[in-house]
Every structure is written in structure tokens, then in C-alpha cells.
Design a protein around this motif. Sequence first.
Motif, short mmCIF file in Angstrom:
data_model
loop_
_atom_site.label_atom_id
_atom_site.label_comp_id
_atom_site.label_asym_id
_atom_site.label_seq_id
_atom_site.Cartn_x
_atom_site.Cartn_y
_atom_site.Cartn_z
N VAL A 218 0.87 -1.18 0.00
CA VAL A 218 0.00 0.00 0.00
C VAL A 218 0.91 1.22 0.00
O VAL A 218 1.48 1.59 1.03
N PRO A 219 1.07 1.87 -1.15
CA PRO A 219 1.98 3.03 -1.20
C PRO A 219 1.25 4.34 -0.90
O PRO A 219 0.08 4.51 -1.25
N ARG A 220 1.94 5.24 -0.22
CA ARG A 220 1.41 6.58 0.05
C ARG A 220 2.45 7.62 -0.34
O ARG A 220 3.63 7.50 0.02
N GLY A 221 2.05 8.65 -1.08
CA GLY A 221 2.97 9.69 -1.52
C GLY A 221 2.89 10.92 -0.64
O GLY A 221 2.45 10.87 0.51
N ASP A 222 3.27 12.07 -1.19
CA ASP A 222 3.25 13.33 -0.46
C ASP A 222 1.82 13.84 -0.30
O ASP A 222 0.92 13.49 -1.08
N GLY A 223 1.63 14.71 0.70
CA GLY A 223 0.40 15.47 0.78
C GLY A 223 0.43 16.59 -0.26
O GLY A 223 1.50 17.09 -0.61
N ILE A 224 -0.72 16.99 -0.77
CA ILE A 224 -0.81 18.04 -1.78
C ILE A 224 -1.13 19.36 -1.09
O ILE A 224 -2.03 19.43 -0.24
N GLN A 225 -0.40 20.42 -1.44
CA GLN A 225 -0.60 21.71 -0.81
C GLN A 225 -1.98 22.28 -1.15
O GLN A 225 -2.41 22.25 -2.29
N ILE A 241 -1.32 11.20 -0.89
CA ILE A 241 -1.97 10.61 -2.06
C ILE A 241 -1.83 9.09 -2.02
O ILE A 241 -0.90 8.55 -1.40
N ASN A 242 -2.74 8.37 -2.70
CA ASN A 242 -2.68 6.92 -2.81
C ASN A 242 -2.99 6.52 -4.24
O ASN A 242 -3.17 7.37 -5.12
N ILE A 243 -3.09 5.21 -4.48
CA ILE A 243 -3.28 4.71 -5.86
C ILE A 243 -4.69 4.21 -6.09
O ILE A 243 -4.93 3.44 -7.03
N SER A 244 -5.65 4.65 -5.26
CA SER A 244 -7.02 4.15 -5.38
C SER A 244 -7.60 4.42 -6.77
O SER A 244 -8.31 3.58 -7.33
N ASP A 245 -7.30 5.58 -7.35
CA ASP A 245 -7.90 5.95 -8.64
C ASP A 245 -7.11 5.44 -9.85
O ASP A 245 -7.51 5.70 -11.00
N VAL A 246 -6.01 4.74 -9.61
CA VAL A 246 -5.18 4.24 -10.72
C VAL A 246 -5.65 2.84 -11.11
O VAL A 246 -5.90 2.00 -10.24
N GLU A 247 -5.72 2.59 -12.42
CA GLU A 247 -6.10 1.27 -12.92
C GLU A 247 -5.00 0.71 -13.81
O GLU A 247 -4.53 1.39 -14.72
N ASP A 287 5.56 4.62 2.87
CA ASP A 287 5.46 6.02 2.46
C ASP A 287 6.57 6.36 1.47
O ASP A 287 7.72 5.94 1.65
N TYR A 288 6.23 7.13 0.44
CA TYR A 288 7.18 7.57 -0.57
C TYR A 288 7.24 9.10 -0.54
O TYR A 288 6.48 9.79 -1.22
N ASP A 289 8.13 9.60 0.31
CA ASP A 289 8.28 11.05 0.43
C ASP A 289 8.75 11.64 -0.90
O ASP A 289 9.65 11.11 -1.54
N ASP A 295 0.75 8.14 -10.79
CA ASP A 295 1.38 7.21 -11.73
C ASP A 295 2.81 6.91 -11.30
O ASP A 295 3.28 5.76 -11.38
N ASP A 296 3.53 7.96 -10.88
CA ASP A 296 4.89 7.72 -10.37
C ASP A 296 4.86 6.84 -9.12
O ASP A 296 5.72 6.00 -8.91
N LEU A 297 3.83 7.05 -8.29
CA LEU A 297 3.73 6.31 -7.03
C LEU A 297 3.54 4.82 -7.28
O LEU A 297 4.22 3.99 -6.65
N ILE A 298 2.67 4.44 -8.19
CA ILE A 298 2.42 3.01 -8.41
C ILE A 298 3.61 2.34 -9.11
O ILE A 298 3.94 1.19 -8.83
N ARG A 299 4.29 3.08 -9.99
CA ARG A 299 5.46 2.49 -10.67
C ARG A 299 6.58 2.19 -9.67
O ARG A 299 7.19 1.13 -9.71
#
Length: 711
Positions: A218-225, A241-247, A287-289, A295-299
Motif C-alpha cells: 500500500v503506497p502513500r505519496g506526499d500530501g498536496i498543498q 496521495i494513494n493509488i485508489s484511482d489508478v487502474e 510512504d514515498y516522500d 502514476d509515479d507512485l504506483i510504478r
Amino acid sequence: MVTIKQATLLLLNKNEEVFKRIPPQEMTELYETQELRASYQIQGTVLAKKYMKDFEQAKYVAVSIADSQEYQVFALTTWKISNDDKITFTGIDEPHFELESDGFIKDRRFVMNDFSKIIQPIFEGSRWTIRSVPADVIPVGTINFYFESRLNALKEVIDKFDVDVTFSYEITGNKITNRYVDFYAEMGKDTGKRFAYGSNALSIIRETSTTDLYTAIVPRGDGIQKVDENGQATGGYSRKINISDVEWKKANGHPVDKPKGQLYIEIPERTQVFGFPAGHPKVTIKDYDGIKDTDDLIRQAYLDLLDISRPKIQFSTQVTNLGNVSLGDAVTIVMPKYQIQYKTRIFKLKIDLLTNTRSVAEFGDYVVKTAYQRAYEAWLKDKHNQDSQDEINAGINDVIDANKEFQDMWNEQQEETNKLVEKWKVQVSKDIEDARKEIGDYIKGQDQLGEIIFTGKDMLPTRGNIYNIVARSLINGQQGQLIFNSNGLGWYGADGKVKMGITNDGRVIADEIYSNTLETLTIKTAYLYGGEISGVKFKSIGGGKYMTIDSSQMLFGKGTEGSTPMMSLTGNGLNFYDDVGGYSNVDEPVGKKGELMGGFRLVQGQNYINKKLGSGITFAAAPNHIASLGVTDSTSDEIGTTNDFLTISPGGDELAAFSGSSSGFSERGIYLHSGVELYIYNSRISTPVHIGSVEDGALVLSKNKVVMEDM
């Protein structure tokens, strides 16, 4: 068949001088153990007892590097004589001993600097020369050295930037003449060798438990300002952010299927082998700071999942199964049972320097990374805890917003406002200190005259968003703000325009600079004003001409600087030089280009009737040149041609009167040319009086105007 190598062993004394060479025939074994990012070691056995006194004197041993004219040097750590009169010895890589104790780094700090600059202080003042650094491969980074030995600093650099390093020596005669350090983004090559897990060619040194594997992440990226309705940043941040909306669909070329709405990415084939008995995947959260795009997060998550979803194993094998390999080379491990294959590097290599039959290689869980992965991980280390820092700064902004009313009160009641501000500062300091204890960050602040530092964990400067430090100031009677952030330091006037700036790429921007001393290599400017300019050299070059002032001498010439000068001006006078050269009537060179022709010279006076005269000015010609007074016709080269009417000659057969003339000034004297008219000017009546002419080589004087008196 045993292959014998020419592995001569060199013994060096305490002065690092080679005093004995032991041939390979005198040794029964000589092993070198190489290990990535660790000290190399050597061990051997010498047959003859006769070398005992040599080993008593020896402090170092050296062996040549294969396919090279250079050597490796080891500090001799142990040696002893066995019952069968053989001498056994061991040694450790000498560079590590030297870098551990020879000098240290007091305090050097680097913020987003090139790798080549960061490693410089490690070897400054040492005997080592940095010979090679990978170009445009290693990303920039931030690192601090504070009272560190050279070796500890080097280890930090190797770990942080994920690089390899080797040391080598040049030995000429019996002396060490050079020491070289070479850095590599990654040593070795891809051997193309493939080994199946469980084959007889491999021996397992260590294997981790499969309970430590994860088959989904379960990857998590940065928060969005957050921004307001006008698009301006509010200082707050959304959830990560997460990858819920990525297919992802295999049918579309993706490596695995991942439906929309699912928060994790999974490798089902590995879940079947390593997952839970009920078929559920083993899930980890990571977490991926710094990643702000889904798209970068899931890759990146999928690349990591490939690694964490397989067993961690270290292998060893005889080098005979590998062929000619080197430290750092890559091999491929195939695990048919799990449908897994991956590349690993040879991280340890034991080499028999006398034969190649007993060499052993170890490789395993050091996974070969792509250039993207290496760059991302190096950047990720510097970006660590960025979310926590964002939260701190967002909290500061919230406190500031809540206290905006203080600004109005400042105008109405200065003293009371100061008290409230001090109270606010105490509260903010307490909030920051509480946050620091929870997340390990350190924020330090002093008053405007002292030091203000924003730093993150391990004292590394914060990066990412720009955090402003603002100080109101009065400069030259004008109110403004001194603002410091990650872009640099700038002073802004009341009109909001920058008046002075120091950028983080090393530039200084200012309308005016006041200084007693300005030290610089180059000054580029349209105008330069000053009461006094002192310097070693000044020059002006352009339009095919040049002028230089150097060592109290001014030179003028055509062409570029360094070309033959045409004129020079010094404290002794004005000199002219031949810019063309010349030939005699028989085409022999006489006047040389660059030769002094003459000029106005300052000369010593002469004794006359027992009285000393002072210095005087003389217009004189050098040998083989003439001095003339005449009329100049303008030409395109601005030099002109002269019809001489008065010539002063030092004498010489080769001195021609003018171009095309066959007669020269062969005698020393003053020459009047044909066609010259002689006049005496009467200043009282402002009238010139004609007294004679020079015609056909004769001087004709007017008897009415020239009076000849008897002596």
C-alpha cells in the motif's frame, strides 16, 4: 591444468621503500580477498626460512594488479614461522589505515552539491589523488562532515551516494610515486551467467525466512498543498496521495492487474507461494516522500514489490563456474519453483594469485538497481521526514494567521504589541520544541543579530517547499525586508522590488556594492569609475588591435595580444617597432619584424664647462633605421606613406630614402631631399622668407637672403 601467475610479492620497509622481491616459486599460497565497500585482505605462505630477517624489517607488502602497471599495498598485520619453517603472513588494505589516522575534517557542509565537490575535502592535504569520478551519473546531494576522520567521511559518502571505490599505487624503482582513488557508480559488468536456485554449482551461505516477505504493498505519496479560491497557497496540506484511482491491466501492457478503488498493488503469483494459506496477500504499507503523482507512485511501488516479495539469499561458488570475473560483476539467479529471476552482484571475491583454481565468489541479495532507482533512493534519503517538516511549517503559518491582529495593534500601541509578540514567540518555540521531540527534527532560532537555522533530522537542511525567514531592516535610510529561503538571500525595498540578492547558484545581484576591498578574478562592466585603479595588468582588445598595460609598460599593436607591438610607452620614453621588416636591394633580410626602430628617449645630460646638465629628450633612430620629418599621405592602414624632406641617418648602406629609391643613406648625417624649399620665418612680421632650394642634389641659396660671414 594449473595456471601459474607472475605474482611477485614486494616487501616494503617503514619508509615505504621496496627492499625485497619474493618470486612466486618461493610461495605455496597467496590469496587476496576483495569485498565491495570494505577493506581488501591478503594472506600467504612463503617457503624459505631465509626471508625471516626480511619480514622482521617489513611493514608493508604489495602485489601487482592484474592487467595493470599499478599495485595494491597492504599493511602487514601478522607473520610467523611454522614448525615446517614456512612463513605465514596476513595484511589489510593500507589505504584504510592511512585514511583513518592521517588527518581529519573539522567542519564541511554541502547542500545539494555535485558529488565531485563533496569528496574533495576527504582527500585534501593527503597523499591521494582523485583520478576518476563518474560524470552525470551520481545525483547531487547534501551531507555534513564534522570532526570526522577521512575514512569515516568516505564511508558516509559511499553509503549515502551508493558508489564503489578502489585504491591503487604506482611504484617506480623502489619508491611509491603516486596514489590514486577511483570512484564508480557501479563496478563490474553483466557477465550474462545464469544460475538456478538449488543447483550443485551454488552453495547457500544465508537465506532469510519467507515470513518476512510481502506480496502486496500500500503506497502513500506526499500530501498536496492546499490553495484558496484565488489559487494562492494556504499553508495547509491534504492527506497523502494513494493509488485508489489508478487502474492497471495486463491487457494494456501493465505488469499486473490493479482495479480502480483498490489501495494496494499485488503480485498474485507470489501470493500463491508466499501469501497466507487462505490466499490472502501479505501486505505492507510504505510512504514515498517526495512523490506527488499517482502514476509515479504506483510504478515505484511495483519496483519495490518485486524485491520484497522474494526470499533474500546469499550464495557462493567456485570462480571456475563463472569464468574470468571481477568484483562487482552481475549474475542472474533463476528460481523456477517461484517463477522468479533477478540480478545480483559479486560482493566478495577470493582470488588465488598463484593459480586460478581455488578462487571463490560470493553474491546474493545485493539487487542490481536501474539508474532511476539509484537516483531516486539517493534523493529519498535527503527528503526523509519532509512530511513532518511540512506539518511544522504549516503549524507555524496557522499560528501566524491566528495572530494577524497583532499587526494593527503594533501601530496603535507599540509597547503592548512587543509584549504580545514576545509571548507569541515563547508559545511558538514551545510548540516547535514539542514537535521536535516527537519527530526528531531540530529547529533553532536566535534574534536578528544572531543565527537562524531551519534544519531537519540529522541536522540536514530542509528542502522541498520554500520556507521564508523574514527580517525587517533599514538600509541607507530605506525600509525593506531581508528574506532568506532555499533560493538564496535577498533584500527587498518598500516597493517590493529586489535591491540585492545572493542566489544559491553563487551569484550576487545588487544596484550598488560598497566595499573597502573587492577580490575577484574577473570584472565585466560597461563603465568603471574610481579615484585610483591598481593592478598588475590592463588590456583592451578589439578591431584587430590591442593595447596592454603590464609591469609599468604600455604596448600598442595590431592583431591579438602577444603579436609584435608597434609602439611602447615606459618611464624612459616612447619607442617604435618595425611591424613589417625589410629587404636589401639583393633581397636579403635586413630590418627584422619586431625590431626597435627608434623613438623619443629620456637621456642623461653631459658635462659642459664644468657644469652638469640634467636629463634631456632625444628623438633618435636605432641602427639600420632612420628618423625623418615629412608629409604623411593617409592610407587605409592609418600608417601612411611619407615624402621625407629631412632625414637623420645613423649611416648604413641598406637605408633607402623611400620606397622605390635605389640610393640609401650610407653615411651618418642630416639629409635634405630634392624638391625641398628652405624658409626662415620672421615672427615679427609673420612672413616666411625663402632662402634657398634643394634641386638635383644641390643646395641653392639665395644671395639676397643668405649672408656669408668670414670667421
